[in-house]
Design a protein around this motif. Structure first.
Motif, mmCIF file in Angstrom:
data_model
loop_
_atom_site.group_PDB
_atom_site.id
_atom_site.type_symbol
_atom_site.label_atom_id
_atom_site.label_comp_id
_atom_site.label_asym_id
_atom_site.label_seq_id
_atom_site.Cartn_x
_atom_site.Cartn_y
_atom_site.Cartn_z
ATOM 1 N N TYR A 75 28.706 46.478 24.440
ATOM 2 C CA TYR A 75 27.372 46.157 24.627
ATOM 3 C C TYR A 75 26.429 46.773 25.803
ATOM 4 O O TYR A 75 25.483 46.584 26.311
ATOM 5 N N ARG A 77 27.234 47.167 28.776
ATOM 6 C CA ARG A 77 27.007 46.195 29.837
ATOM 7 C C ARG A 77 27.318 47.249 31.241
ATOM 8 O O ARG A 77 28.308 47.941 31.209
ATOM 9 N N THR F 68 24.372 39.753 17.825
ATOM 10 C CA THR F 68 24.857 40.927 18.620
ATOM 11 C C THR F 68 24.195 40.602 20.165
ATOM 12 O O THR F 68 24.923 40.697 21.117
ATOM 13 N N ALA F 70 23.185 37.801 21.515
ATOM 14 C CA ALA F 70 23.885 36.764 22.072
ATOM 15 C C ALA F 70 25.369 37.125 22.649
ATOM 16 O O ALA F 70 25.629 36.688 23.625
ATOM 17 N N GLN F 71 25.964 38.054 21.600
ATOM 18 C CA GLN F 71 27.463 38.212 22.239
ATOM 19 C C GLN F 71 27.030 39.199 23.506
ATOM 20 O O GLN F 71 27.945 39.071 24.695
ATOM 21 N N ALA F 72 26.062 40.132 23.776
ATOM 22 C CA ALA F 72 25.991 41.086 24.678
ATOM 23 C C ALA F 72 25.620 40.213 25.793
ATOM 24 O O ALA F 72 26.178 40.354 27.111
ATOM 25 N N ASN F 73 25.040 38.881 25.724
ATOM 26 C CA ASN F 73 24.674 38.202 26.686
ATOM 27 C C ASN F 73 25.533 37.128 27.161
ATOM 28 O O ASN F 73 25.091 36.142 27.885
ATOM 29 N N ASN F 74 26.764 37.225 26.620
ATOM 30 C CA ASN F 74 27.708 36.105 26.707
ATOM 31 C C ASN F 74 27.193 34.582 26.579
ATOM 32 O O ASN F 74 27.393 33.732 27.045
#
Lengths: 78, 78, 78, 78, 78, 78
Positions: A75, A77, F68, F70-74
């Motif tokens: 992602y 990050r 996607t 939401a996953q990136a933002n945990n």
């Protein structure tokens, strides 16, 4: 003997936006792998570029491809 | 007795591009498992190869299969 | 009282290819759970087996089911 | 005041097959949440139960729901 | 200046069933973000509430949204 | 030389609701990347904004993009 084009070296991209571009490229390459005649593809292009249902269906494909790319890049990050 | 063809030994591929090829192969093998007559499949081919909506739907399938393959290969991260 | 058939004991398979077969089976069992009359299902079969759009849609279902099975089997990594 | 029916206490099931049944139930409950009139739903039933395209689309929904349930159950690994 | 409604504070819900309700709400809010006229949406409602193909397509959206919510809630495991 | 617009710097958002907005933006940007003529896109807009099947298909795309994000933002867990 025809040498196969290598167009996907890696799923890693510098930025999320490059990830979007790769997702679009991946979708297009699938179409090209099924309809291999570039002339036919060119002729077919107006069929979907002016049909919102098909544009939305294309966006669905891109969203899935991008999900894979985003996972590969953790992602992006920092 | 007919011996079943083994066509999927592993989800692991050397490169992402080979992963794309495997994704396309997996999609095709599903179609062949449902429509088992190769003559019928051949006859049906122009139906989707010239229909952008179906080409896009095919690309959706390939995108999902590729996601699985990419996960299996840990995204070919080095 | 009718005893319910147990057809899904486990998501674990020996090989990826058996995973593909299970994915197809799971898709078919869903159809059978919705359209419970086997005679009707048999009559409907030509509707999708000769319609590429429906064959592609079926392949989409199988791709999703297989993704779940592949995860369950940790991608059959050795 | 009408008391709301609690139909989803948990995603955990004993077996994969119960997971399949829950996936089908979840799909049906969504339909019922959108088309709230049970008489209308009953009338609509033949529309999809005899239409293979809609049966396949239903199987797509069930496949996604099942993926979530399988993850929740850690794939029923022993 | 119009103040934007905050309708999604969190993906966390107390129970799986509340997760289902949130998934349906999220789907509806997307539609409302694209077709912003509430009168038009009201007029369009019978179009999909009586069309099983569209009800099934709606259930597909809800299944995807729910998958995200279930992941966020760690599947409400105890 | 035309400078390319950078519209996706990051998948990280402050809140889930901003994540929804980004998901919608991502879907729209894909459409704009395929149908590059803004006048054509404007003309096509009523085609999908008044067609519930296409609104639902759009919501499907947004649901995938949001997953996607939401996953990136945990999942914006605190």
């Amino acid at each position: 003997m025809e040498k196969k084009e290598i167009w996907l070296e890696s799923l890693i991209t510098e930025t999320p936006q490059e990830g979007r571009e790769l997702a679009i490229k991946m979708s297009r390459k699938t179409i090209a792998a099924i309809q291999t005649d570039p002339e036919v593809r060119k002729k077919l292009r107006p069929d979907y570029a002016n049909d919102t249902a098909q544009l939305i269906a294309s966006a669905n494909v891109v969203a899935i491809e991008f999900q894979t790319i985003a996972q590969a890049n953790n992602y992006w990050r920092k």
